[in-house]
Enzyme design. Structure first.
Site, PDB file in Angstrom:
ATOM      1  N   THR A   1       0.851  -1.192   0.000  1.00 50.05           N
ATOM      2  CA  THR A   1       0.000   0.000   0.000  1.00 50.05           C
ATOM      3  C   THR A   1       0.883   1.237   0.000  1.00 50.05           C
ATOM      4  O   THR A   1       2.003   1.201   0.505  1.00 50.05           O
ATOM      5  CB  THR A   1      -0.880   0.049   1.259  1.00 50.05           C
TER       6      THR A   1
ATOM      7  N   LYS B   1     -12.782  17.115  12.259  1.00 46.12           N
ATOM      8  CA  LYS B   1     -13.631  16.834  13.421  1.00 46.12           C
ATOM      9  C   LYS B   1     -13.858  18.131  14.183  1.00 46.12           C
ATOM     10  O   LYS B   1     -13.018  18.575  14.940  1.00 46.12           O
ATOM     11  CB  LYS B   1     -12.977  15.769  14.299  1.00 46.12           C
TER      12      LYS B   1
ATOM     13  N   TRP C   1     -18.635  15.939  12.077  1.00 47.10           N
ATOM     14  CA  TRP C   1     -17.666  15.736  11.005  1.00 47.10           C
ATOM     15  C   TRP C   1     -17.950  16.650   9.825  1.00 47.10           C
ATOM     16  O   TRP C   1     -19.087  16.785   9.386  1.00 47.10           O
ATOM     17  CB  TRP C   1     -17.726  14.293  10.499  1.00 47.10           C
TER      18      TRP C   1
ATOM     19  N   GLU D   1      -5.922  -3.118  -1.552  1.00 47.17           N
ATOM     20  CA  GLU D   1      -6.462  -4.291  -0.847  1.00 47.17           C
ATOM     21  C   GLU D   1      -7.633  -4.936  -1.580  1.00 47.17           C
ATOM     22  O   GLU D   1      -8.018  -6.050  -1.261  1.00 47.17           O
ATOM     23  CB  GLU D   1      -6.957  -3.867   0.555  1.00 47.17           C
TER      24      GLU D   1
END
Ligand code: AMP
Length: 541
Positions: free
Chosen positions: A184, A438, A443, A327
């Site tokens: 990754t 945040k 959010w 992934e």
């Protein structure tokens, strides 16, 4: 009762042999370091791939040895893509833009035995060669660059290595055998290794060929601008071979003008890359004949609605957004519009194209409450962590202690993306968990704010980050790149956003920068921006 069907392995030799048998006349065009384009038939490619596999035997590479590549997108890279797995080895594509210490980490972690290096990239990897613990052979592929060979190491030449070798026979009996691996490009900690099997690659390839996914086919001329080291070029290298499509490989010719030239001159029908690529290429296509192009798959980060619309206006072709991860092989969802959406107005359609779309057949997606882990309703509003399951979604990381925290108890991959799913099943990514701002326990989606800011005609790029705030914990800071020759003030940006987003989402400040820093795979690097503006003082609001 069992079925009566034959149990044949889903393995890469079948894909390879299909191209060899049915499409030997089809072509792979490669951009070289000299600026020229090389043309090779699939027939020639297939013969060389078999010779390369014999060369791997003769070099003494272990039966499941890791064969690393440090290469651009080229016909030679495609030879390695099949020679390694079809002979039982594991192709390991190294990201040429990773930090040097990360390249060292992944070569040693994967225990690579041999590295194939494009000559134009020798300068990048040369200083690291002494740090590789398991590498026994270095092979240089001459791409026409005059780069000097670093002192103190023995190099084999690719053409010498394969020439005159006998063709290898390919057979993979166990479809669950590893075919390739990719680390990754995550921005925190060391990269994590994902290992694809023959079966997962075969199934992912078939999924890429579905009409409602990307729909590669024999008539296509496919330009993977997305690197072959970024999640297998999103499956396009395999899907092109399986389909018998012509391929245009940009090699080191990765500038927007060079890509635009390839699209026009090679009559490309399908060109795929991250949004930052398409931002650069659009002006280069102005006034040129792009009539062959039928689809522009794009992902890796959110595709701004304004970018997709700009393509629709200029080329008559909006961008096809796809979502996925290293992934997930990577294609997991695609935002193709369904027949039920035909009657919507253009703006509503553009909104849907700016979402990440519907899970492709074979993949299951759900959003889960981040605290309780409970599955959330598909109401377009309930935000949670996006989780994925399917035969081409990884179940583990390669030899990594960090793996357990990335999977749920029932084995789904925790993606680290925050999303909602609409009643019609469209995923809409709100943000990466670590990028969401945040503010006072609520959010704010940096992705949505960026989307709105980038729809301003004077904005070239925009990234939004959270910066520390004494009262609200974090507040949004907009980092804006202005189109050359245009002018923009903080107040103009804020006025523009007023009414487009909720009042409390309005950034507390706007800074103007020359360029948004990019990650190794061309995404906006918010980590760099957060470091740069860590001490930024927000004005009183
Ligand atoms: P990588 O493994 O480098 O491909 O990164 C995967 C991550 O890229 C995902 O978890 C998302 O955060 C992001 N990503 C990929 N495609 C999209 C997309 N279409 N929209 C928003 N984010 C995306």
């Amino acid at each position: 009762m069992l079925g009566t069907m034959q149990d044949r392995p889903l393995a890469l030799p079948h894909i390879f042999e299909r191209a060899e048998k049915f499409f030997p006349h089809k072509e792979i065009v490669t951009g070289t370091a000299t600026g020229e384009r090389r043309r090779r038939s699939y027939g020639d490619w297939a013969a060389r791939t078999r010779q390369l596999a014999t060369a791997l035997d003769d070099l003494g590479i272990s039966p499941d040895g890791r064969v690393a590549t440090f290469c651009w997108n080229t016909d030679n890279h495609l030879e390695l893509y099949f020679a390694a797995p079809c002979s039982g080895r594991v192709l390991h594509t190294l990201n040429i833009r990773l930090f040097p210490e990360q390249v060292t980490y992944i070569v040693n972690h994967a225990e690579d035995e041999v590295i194939f290096i494009d000559r134009s990239l020798l300068g990048l990897i040369g200083p690291l060669l002494g740090t590789f613990e398991t590498v026994r052979h270095l092979v240089v592929i001459d791409d026409g660059a005059p780069t000097e060979f670093p002192d103190g190491h023995d190099f084999l030449e690719y053409e010498d290595l394969i020439s005159g070798r006998e063709p290898a026979e390919f057979a993979i009996e166990d479809e669950n055998r590893a075919a390739s691996m990719c680390y990754t490009s995550g921005t925190t900690g060391n990269p994590k290794g994902v290992v694809y099997t023959h079966r997962s690659t075969y199934l992912h390839t078939m999924a890429a060929m579905l009409a409602d996914t990307i729909g590669t086919c024999e008539r296509d001329v496919i330009l993977p601008v997305v690197p072959m080291f970024h999640a297998n070029a999103w499956g396009l290298a395999h899907a092109a071979v399986a389909s018998g499509a012509d391929l245009v490989m940009p090699g080191p010719q990765m500038t927007p003008p060079a890509i635009a030239d390839m699209i026009v001159e090679e009559k490309v029908t399908l060109a795929a890359g991250v949004p930052t690529i398409w931002m650069g290429v659009l002006p280069e296509l102005k006034g040129r004949d792009t009539s062959a192009l039928r689809t522009i798959p794009c992902g890796g980060s959110a595709v701004p609605k304004s970018l997709s619309e700009a393509y629709r206006e200029q080329l008559g072709l909006p961008i096809l957004q796809a979502w996925g991860m290293t992934e997930t092989s990577p294609v997991a969802s695609v935002a193709g519009l369904t027949s039920a959406m035909d009657d919507l107005d253009e703006d509503a359609k553009a909104d849907l194209r700016a979402a990440q779309g519907m899970a492709v057949m074979g993949v299951e997606l759900r959003v889960a409450d981040q605290v309780t882990g409970e599955s959330l309703p598909w109401d377009g509003e309930s935000q949670g962590e996006l989780q994925a399951a399917g035969p081409w979604v990884t179940a583990d990381y390669y030899n990594d202690d960090r793996a357990p925290q990335s999977f749920t108890d029932d084995g789904w991959l925790r993606t680290g993306d925050v999303a909602v799913i609409t009643p019609e099943g469209f995923v809409r990514i709100v943000d990466r968990t670590k990028d969401v701002v945040k503010s006072g326990g609520e959010w704010i989606s940096s992705v949505e704010l960026e989307n709105e800011i980038m729809s301003h005609p004077a904005v070239a790029e925009a990234a939004v980050i959270g910066v520390p705030h004494p009262k609200w914990s974090e507040r949004p800071l907009a980092c804006v790149v202005v189109v050359e020759g245009e002018q923009l003030t903080r107040e103009e940006v804020l006025d523009y956003l007023d009414g487009r987003v909720a009042k409390w989402w309005l950034p507390d400040d706007v800074v103007f920068i020359d360029e948004v820093p990019k990650t190794s795979v061309g995404k906006f690097s918010k980590k760099d921006l957060r470091e740069r503006f860590a001490d930024h003082e927000l004005p009183e609001t």
